[in-house]
Design an enzyme around this catalytic site. Structure first.
Site, mmCIF file in Angstrom:
data_model
loop_
_atom_site.group_PDB
_atom_site.id
_atom_site.type_symbol
_atom_site.label_atom_id
_atom_site.label_comp_id
_atom_site.label_asym_id
_atom_site.label_seq_id
_atom_site.Cartn_x
_atom_site.Cartn_y
_atom_site.Cartn_z
ATOM 1 N N PHE A 101 -98.830 -24.092 -39.252
ATOM 2 C CA PHE A 101 -100.210 -23.607 -39.287
ATOM 3 C C PHE A 101 -101.112 -24.743 -39.725
ATOM 4 C CE2 PHE A 101 -104.025 -21.776 -41.134
ATOM 5 C CZ PHE A 101 -104.432 -20.947 -40.102
ATOM 6 N N ASP A 114 -99.637 -32.354 -43.592
ATOM 7 C CA ASP A 114 -100.611 -31.313 -43.894
ATOM 8 C C ASP A 114 -100.209 -30.699 -45.240
ATOM 9 O OD1 ASP A 114 -102.081 -29.022 -44.212
ATOM 10 O OD2 ASP A 114 -101.908 -28.366 -42.121
ATOM 11 N N LYS A 157 -107.180 -26.297 -49.825
ATOM 12 C CA LYS A 157 -107.036 -25.083 -50.655
ATOM 13 C C LYS A 157 -107.231 -25.258 -52.170
ATOM 14 C CE LYS A 157 -104.745 -21.964 -47.538
ATOM 15 N NZ LYS A 157 -104.235 -22.547 -46.295
HETATM 16 C C1 LIG Z 1 -104.758 -22.705 -44.961
HETATM 17 C C2 LIG Z 1 -104.185 -23.844 -44.217
HETATM 18 C C3 LIG Z 1 -104.959 -24.570 -43.303
HETATM 19 C C4 LIG Z 1 -106.364 -24.174 -42.924
HETATM 20 O O1 LIG Z 1 -107.254 -24.283 -43.986
HETATM 21 P P1 LIG Z 1 -108.732 -23.637 -43.851
HETATM 22 O O2 LIG Z 1 -109.402 -24.082 -45.124
HETATM 23 O O3 LIG Z 1 -108.552 -22.157 -43.763
HETATM 24 O O4 LIG Z 1 -109.358 -24.202 -42.649
HETATM 25 C C5 LIG Z 1 -104.389 -25.670 -42.700
HETATM 26 N N1 LIG Z 1 -103.120 -26.041 -42.971
HETATM 27 C C6 LIG Z 1 -102.350 -25.361 -43.835
HETATM 28 C C7 LIG Z 1 -100.951 -25.828 -44.111
HETATM 29 C C8 LIG Z 1 -102.842 -24.238 -44.487
HETATM 30 O O5 LIG Z 1 -102.059 -23.545 -45.315
#
Ligand SMILES: *Cc1c(COP(=O)(O)O)cnc(C)c1O
Length: 389
Positions: A128, A214, A243
Site C-alpha cells: 500500500f 516506504d 503518519k
Molecule cells: C498510510 C500509508 C500511505 C499513505 O499515506 P497517506 O498519508 O494516507 O497518503 C502510504 N504508505 C504506507 C505504507 C501507508 O501505511
C-alpha cells in the site's frame, strides 16, 4: 450521518471530543481505549501537553510563509531526520501518498539522468502506497485500483518477501528503483524473513537500482527503532515518512542520500504547504518527546509483551492462525474474514482495526502503559474467542 460528505468512508458511529494518552472520550463522556492511534499517527497519544504547548506557541509566532523563503523549523527538522536515519537530504510534503509521489518522481528523473527512456519501478504484491494516481498504481491491491484505470504505467510487480523474484528482474534494463515497505501494514502486517532487506540492498547495488523504503507506517518508532530498516545493517537510498511524524499535524517527508539526494533541482518538484513552520514544529516536538520519554524502548518492550500475552491467552484457540508483528505494529491473523470485530470491539469501548479482511491490526500509541496494554489484551482475547465461537 450527514449527507453532505462524500461517501469515501464506512465510518463507525462515534465522534470523539477529547483524549488523554491512550484514551479517547466520546460526546456522551464514554471512554475508549485506543489501540489504533489514528492509524499509526498519534504516537504521543492524545492531548500531549508538550505538543499542545509547542503548537500553540508556534501558531502565535508563525504558521506559514511558503517555500519561496528559508524556513528555519524545516531546516532543523531535516537535520534531525538525517542525523537519525543516515540519509542526507529531505523534501517535505503533507502526506504519505505525497511522500511516495516524490519518491516515484525522483526515481523516474534519476532514470532519465541515467539515460533510461522508460524507467520502471519494482513494487510488491499486497503493498500500500497511497490513493493518488501514481501511488494507487504502485499499490498491490486491486480494490484500491478498480475503477480508476487507466493506471500509471512503469511499475513491475513481484511477491512481497521473495528476493529471488526480484533477482530474476536483473536482466530488465529499464528498471531504476525498488519501492517496498520493510513490513507491510495495510497488506496484513506482513513481516518478511530477516535477511530480505539485505538481499534487496545487494540486488539494488549490483543493478544500480535505488532502494526506496516506504516507512510511512513503520517509521518514527512504530516498530521499536526510529525506522524499520534499523533492525538491519542496511541503509536505503530513499525513504518516505508521514503518519507518526507530526503526531496528527499533516506532514510527509521523502529522504534521500547519494545520487538520489542530488536528483531534484529547482523547478522539478514542490509543495505550497510542505514543511511549513507549524507542521515542522509538530515533528520536531514529536521527536524530542519520543527521546525524553524513551518511546522507542516502550514500543519494543510493550509490543513484545502484547504479542506474548495474546499468544498465551489465545493458545490452542482454533481459528487463530498467527500472531505477528514488530514493536507496536501487531497483526492477529484469523482463519476467516473478521471485519465485524471492529464494531464488536467498539461496543466494548476498544478501538482496533481489521486489514486484509482477516487480520486484526493493533497500532497502539507509543505512550501506552503496561496497565492499558493488559486491559487491551484481556478484552481483545475475549472478543476474538467470542467471535470465533
Ligand atoms: C498510510 C500509508 C500511505 C499513505 O499515506 P497517506 O498519508 O494516507 O497518503 C502510504 N504508505 C504506507 C505504507 C501507508 O501505511
Amino acid at each position: 450521518m450527514p449527507d453532505t460528505l462524500m461517501q469515501t468512508y464506512a465510518r463507525q458511529p462515534v465522534a470523539f471530543v477529547k483524549g488523554e494518552g491512550a484514551w479517547l472520550y466520546a460526546e456522551n463522556g464514554d471512554r475508549y481505549l485506543d489501540a489504533l492511534a489514528g492509524v499509526a499517527v498519534n504516537g504521543l497519544g492524545h492531548g500531549h501537553p508538550k505538543l499542545a504547548k509547542a503548537l500553540c506557541e508556534q501558531a502565535g509566532r508563525l504558521i506559514h510563509t511558503s517555500n519561496i523563503y528559508r524556513i528555519l523549523e524545516q531546516e532543523r527538522l531535516a537535520e534531525r531526520l538525517c542525523a537519525l536515519s543516515g540519509l542526507e537530504r529531505v523534501f517535505f510534503c503533507n502526506s504519505g501518498a505525497e511522500a511516495n509521489e516524490a519518491a516515484i518522481k525522483l526515481a523516474r528523473l534519476h532514470g532519465h539522468h541515467r539515460g533510461v527512456e522508460n524507467p520502471a519501478i519494482v513494487v510488491m504484491e499486497k503493498s500500500f502506497h497511497g490513493r493518488t494516481l501514481a501511488t494507487l498504481s504502485a499499490t498491490g491491491n486491486r480494490k484500491v485500483q478498480a475503477g480508476f484505470e487507466p493506471l500509471v504505467t512503469g511499475f513491475v510487480r513481484v511477491p512481497f518477501g521473495d528476493a529471488e523474484a526480484v533477482a530474476r528482474l536483473s536482466e530488465q534494463a529499464n528498471i531504476v528503483a525498488l519501492l517496498v515497505e520493510p513490513f507491510q501494514g495495510e497488506g496484513g502486517v506482513n513481516i518478511p524473513e530477516a535477511d530480505y532487506l539485505r538481499r534487496l540492498r545487494t540486488l539494488c547495488d549490483a543493478n544500480r537500482w535505488l532502494l526506496m523504503l516506504d516507512e510511512v507506517q513503520t517509521g518514527i518508532g512504530r516498530t521499536g527503532t526510529w525506522f524499520a530498516f534499523q533492525h538491519t545493517d542496511i541503509v536505503p537510498d530513499v525513504m518516505t515518512l508521514a503518519k507518526g511524524l507530526g503526531s496528527g499535524v499533516p506532514i510527509g517527508a521523502c529522504l534521500a542520500r547519494g545520487v538520489a539526494a542530488e536528483t531534484f533541482t529547482p523547478g522539478k518538484h514542490g509543495s505550497t504547504f510542505g514543511g511549513g513552520p507549524l507542521a515542522c514544529t509538530a515533528a520536531l516536538t514529536t521527536l524530542a518527546v519520543m527521546e525524553e520519554e524513551g518511546l522507542l524502548r516502550n514500543a519494543a518492550q510493550l509490543g513484545e509483551a502484547i504479542r506474548t500475552d495474546l499468544a498465551r491467552r489465545l493458545r490452542g484457540v482454533s481459528g487463530v492462525r498467527q500472531i505477528r508483528g514488530q514493536g507496536l505494529m501487531i497483526g492477529i491473523e484469523l482463519d476467516r474474514a473478521c471485519g465485524d470485530l471492529v464494531a464488536r470491539a467498539l461496543a466494548r469501548k476498544l478501538l482496533i482495526n481489521v486489514t486484509n479482511d482477516d487480520v486484526v491490526r493493533l497500532l497502539p500509541p507509543l505512550v501506552m502503559t503496561r496497565a492499558d496494554a493488559d486491559l487491551l489484551t484481556r478484552e481483545l482475547a475475549d472478543l476474538i474467542m467470542d467471535f470465533l465461537g
